[in-house]
Design a protein around this motif. Sequence first.
Motif, PDB file in Angstrom:
ATOM      1  N   GLY A  71      15.300  44.062  21.475  1.00  0.00           N
ATOM      2  CA  GLY A  71      16.193  43.113  20.820  1.00  0.00           C
ATOM      3  C   GLY A  71      17.655  43.460  21.008  1.00  0.00           C
ATOM      4  O   GLY A  71      18.519  42.707  20.591  1.00  0.00           O
ATOM      5  N   LYS A 121      21.029  43.819  23.102  1.00  0.00           N
ATOM      6  CA  LYS A 121      21.581  43.206  24.304  1.00  0.00           C
ATOM      7  C   LYS A 121      21.927  44.287  25.323  1.00  0.00           C
ATOM      8  O   LYS A 121      22.394  45.370  24.949  1.00  0.00           O
ATOM      9  N   SER A 122      21.744  43.996  26.589  1.00  0.00           N
ATOM     10  CA  SER A 122      22.103  44.936  27.647  1.00  0.00           C
ATOM     11  C   SER A 122      23.605  45.208  27.608  1.00  0.00           C
ATOM     12  O   SER A 122      24.424  44.284  27.569  1.00  0.00           O
ATOM     13  N   VAL A 139      25.305  43.684  30.729  1.00  0.00           N
ATOM     14  CA  VAL A 139      25.524  42.236  30.672  1.00  0.00           C
ATOM     15  C   VAL A 139      26.647  41.928  29.682  1.00  0.00           C
ATOM     16  O   VAL A 139      27.505  41.081  29.942  1.00  0.00           O
ATOM     17  N   LYS A 187      30.149  39.882  30.272  1.00  0.00           N
ATOM     18  CA  LYS A 187      30.510  38.703  29.480  1.00  0.00           C
ATOM     19  C   LYS A 187      31.868  38.892  28.808  1.00  0.00           C
ATOM     20  O   LYS A 187      32.704  37.995  28.817  1.00  0.00           O
ATOM     21  N   VAL A 188      32.059  40.064  28.182  1.00  0.00           N
ATOM     22  CA  VAL A 188      33.290  40.305  27.415  1.00  0.00           C
ATOM     23  C   VAL A 188      34.515  40.196  28.322  1.00  0.00           C
ATOM     24  O   VAL A 188      35.527  39.597  27.952  1.00  0.00           O
ATOM     25  N   ALA A 226      21.304  32.758  29.681  1.00  0.00           N
ATOM     26  CA  ALA A 226      20.541  33.036  28.450  1.00  0.00           C
ATOM     27  C   ALA A 226      20.252  31.772  27.656  1.00  0.00           C
ATOM     28  O   ALA A 226      20.305  31.766  26.437  1.00  0.00           O
ATOM     29  N   SER A 243      16.126  31.483  22.998  1.00  0.00           N
ATOM     30  CA  SER A 243      16.881  32.708  23.254  1.00  0.00           C
ATOM     31  C   SER A 243      18.166  32.740  22.436  1.00  0.00           C
ATOM     32  O   SER A 243      18.670  31.704  22.010  1.00  0.00           O
ATOM     33  N   TYR A 275      24.567  35.596  24.529  1.00  0.00           N
ATOM     34  CA  TYR A 275      25.324  36.845  24.642  1.00  0.00           C
ATOM     35  C   TYR A 275      26.716  36.643  24.088  1.00  0.00           C
ATOM     36  O   TYR A 275      27.261  35.569  24.144  1.00  0.00           O
TER      37      TYR A 275
END
Lengths: 338, 117
Positions: free
Chosen positions: A78, A80-81, A84, A88-89, A127, B114, B117
């Motif tokens: 659960g 987050k990678s 990744v 994203k940031v 996602a 899902s 992110y």
Amino acid sequence: MAKHVVTMIPGEGTGPEICEAVRMVIDASGVDIKWEYEDIGLDCLEKYGTLLPEKTIQSIAKNKVALKGPTTTPIGTGHKSANVTLRKVFDLYANVRPVRLIPALKRPWDKLDIINFRENTEDSYAAIEHMVSDEVAQCLKVITWPGSYRIADFALKWARDNGRKKVLCVHKANIMKMTDGLFLEAFREAAKKYPDIETGDIIVDNCAMQLVRNPGQFDCLVLPNLYGDILTDLCAGLMGGLGFAPGANVGDNCAIFEAVHGSAPKYAGMKKVNPSAVLISGVMMLRWLGEKEAADRIEKAMYAVLDEGKTVTYDVGGTAKTDEYAQAIIDKMRAGTK
Amino acid sequence: MPTFTQEAIATKKKKKIELVGVDLYIITDKGIPQFADGEFGPFKCEFISNRGTKVWPGFVSPDLLMVNWYRCRFMATKPIKDHEVADFLVQLSKKWEWSAAQKLWNYDGEAGYSKAY
């Protein structure tokens, strides 16, 4: 005050010993770098409650450049990678993965010198997944005009700046006419700005076959996220494996340089693994920082050590420890610059 | 002897399905949409993402590329029926342009959707 400040993220498993070896080599090249060490990964969960601490994010945001060791992404927890999340940031939309022949690896190709530019932020990695009935799962493949145009523009500019001649857009627009069609259309639009670069396109399945049959025909490839994920590993295989495969994740204002291999936790602390992939990523970073001469010297010394084959790690037939290999590169660099 | 297709169909497992919310894809050039809780019925906006990256609530990188298409996740604030989703869409359409809606279900109590992110 140091000329450059770089966030160093040693990572997990064998990451710290690899990054220490790489730091030794880069420092020995004479480039004036202040390293800011920051954490990432499973150890941070206990300490900070997250795989990617805010302190690490803030350091990268300030310095705009980071060198990162491998991390482990826990499966099915659960969380987050961290990799990744970093992409994203900082909106690191360009994953740059060069591959080239390393003579010591004795590959069957006459020529292999490809730069892959993988779009890093969209496609089926957005996602957006749903179980739309209890029998059917669905994943949205999101391709946008600006997301496609900027990776094409980035790749074409990189090609021009680095003396490359030809860039191909890899796609499956014959089947996915909207999504891959948009990616291809944006590439063609961006290509108009670069009349000096030869451009074209190739369907992804044909590209995979051509890469295996005759990789020497390719120069630069620009790919959507999923095809890029797969074909960049295929290209690493052509080179001889992930142990020599460098990478960079680049955005408009920030760049993170890292190997693409895992953290190999079973070898952690044994100083056994080959640091070359992170070292070549560090060489890419030096070029990014404008330190081309030092980058060339490190690269030349590394190839010389590999060609000699005396002080190399187990994966290329040697018995040297990680730091012994690094020291051999430093010795070669110093000998070469006398 | 059953065919592979017949075998596959025979392995299907029925699950208990519970409607718990809606993902709504809104098109706007006016930036990140804002909603008041309960504005369109028994739903609360949980997050908004753009190209798969969460842009509300919380920090948004100034570097982030955004397009004019937002996924807005609305979770039900009470047990709901299909007609309440339909009413929600009718109300919301008066204010927002949207491209698609995807109902969110739990399957045997597990989320069938899902996170962003």
